[in-house]
Design an enzyme around this catalytic site. Structure first.
Site, PDB file in Angstrom:
ATOM      1  N   SER A  61      30.741 -38.084  32.153  1.00  0.00           N
ATOM      2  CA  SER A  61      30.128 -39.348  31.771  1.00  0.00           C
ATOM      3  C   SER A  61      30.960 -40.059  30.702  1.00  0.00           C
ATOM      4  O   SER A  61      32.165 -40.236  30.860  1.00  0.00           O
ATOM      5  CB  SER A  61      28.687 -39.101  31.324  1.00  0.00           C
ATOM      6  N   ASP A 174      26.288 -39.097  37.907  1.00  0.00           N
ATOM      7  CA  ASP A 174      26.627 -38.589  36.578  1.00  0.00           C
ATOM      8  C   ASP A 174      26.661 -37.054  36.550  1.00  0.00           C
ATOM      9  O   ASP A 174      25.689 -36.389  36.889  1.00  0.00           O
ATOM     10  CB  ASP A 174      25.587 -39.107  35.581  1.00  0.00           C
TER      11      ASP A 174
END
Length: 281
Positions: A61, A174
């Site tokens: 991320s 993610d």
């Protein structure tokens, strides 16, 4: 690649030779955390200032984005300057699809501008591993070779907020959903001289308030991803987790200088432990 351990004390005594001095290097695993990931820039700036050798990185991320820019040779303070000049609204164009409410197109264009069109992992200054989540298989997926941008965008594609990234036949989101501190990505097959430092920017906040639905969603997400880092923290040779970051929200991008400074000052305070980690045997 198999590694050859240094001679043991008994071997040294038997042969009469002196064991070679080992030069240790750091491998950094950078967590996700939204705006709190800006603290990673401060950590890297401090390590550069202390002249502590970083050999490789893994990230997820926002930590993956910071790791990629650093591995490409972009100085941490230059990345901070870029963030301060950036209009966040530019990166949040509404998509309103059934898979997400925002586009990643602008984010991709920005990263491509600074990493280069068609940039690959092999072109980076330092080895990098990015972690994303295969939404359908429910597994973590690592990327360390080939095109850089698709895995980088996938690693940061927060579910519901951003649409999944379709890549290599997978729908990727993610990486922090299942693995928000990718330490094992550096430990598996690592050379004996590598010391892995986990940099976690989501310290628990026992005094958090939940006054509205937005706060409830954010708190729920933070608790969920915090739970999947418990084992990873135990695997680190050293964990860096600035406690002050618990007072900041996931979208506190306007407070970028403060977040950078927290990571920077915290790392300088941990200098003795970092140097001890690299001390030759």
């Amino acid at each position: 690649m198999p590694t050859v351990p240094p001679p043991s004390v008994n071997e040294v005594q038997a042969t009469g030779t002196q064991a070679p001095t080992i030069s240790y290097q750091l491998g950094l695993a950078l967590s996700g955390g939204g705006a709190r990931g800006i603290a990673h820039l401060g950590v890297l700036a401090a390590l550069d200032e202390l002249q502590l050798p970083v050999a490789c990185l893994s990230g997820v991320s926002s930590g993956g984005i910071v790791a990629a820019l650093y591995a490409a040779g972009m100085p941490p303070r230059e990345v901070l300057r870029l963030l301060q000049e950036l209009r966040i609204a530019r990166l949040t164009r509404v998509a309103l699809s059934r898979h997400g409410i925002l586009h990643l197109d602008a984010v991709g264009s920005l990263l491509e501008q600074h990493l280069g069109v068609g940039c690959t992992f092999e072109q980076l200054r330092l080895p990098l591993t990015l972690v994303a989540t295969d939404l359908l298989a429910g597994t973590s997926v690592r990327f360390s070779s080939g095109p850089l941008l698709p895995p980088l965008l996938a690693s940061a594609a927060v579910p519901i907020l951003y649409r999944p990234v379709e890549y290599q036949g997978r729908q990727l989101v993610d990486g922090g959903l299942l693995n928000n501190l990718p330490v094992e990505a550096l430990l598996e097959g690592a050379p004996a001289h590598l010391r892995v430092v986990g940099v976690h920017c989501n310290p628990p906040n026992p005094e958090a308030q939940v006054p509205n639905m937005r706060a409830l969603v954010e708190r729920t997400f933070n608790l969920a991803i915090g739970g999947n880092t418990v084992l990873s923290k135990q695997l680190c040779h050293l964990l860096l987790e600035p406690p002050e970051l618990c007072q900041y929200r996931t979208l506190s991008f306007r407070r970028a200088p403060e977040l950078f400074d927290i990571g920077y000052r915290y790392t300088l305070r941990r200098e003795p432990e970092l140097r001890a980690l690299l001390a030759p045997e």
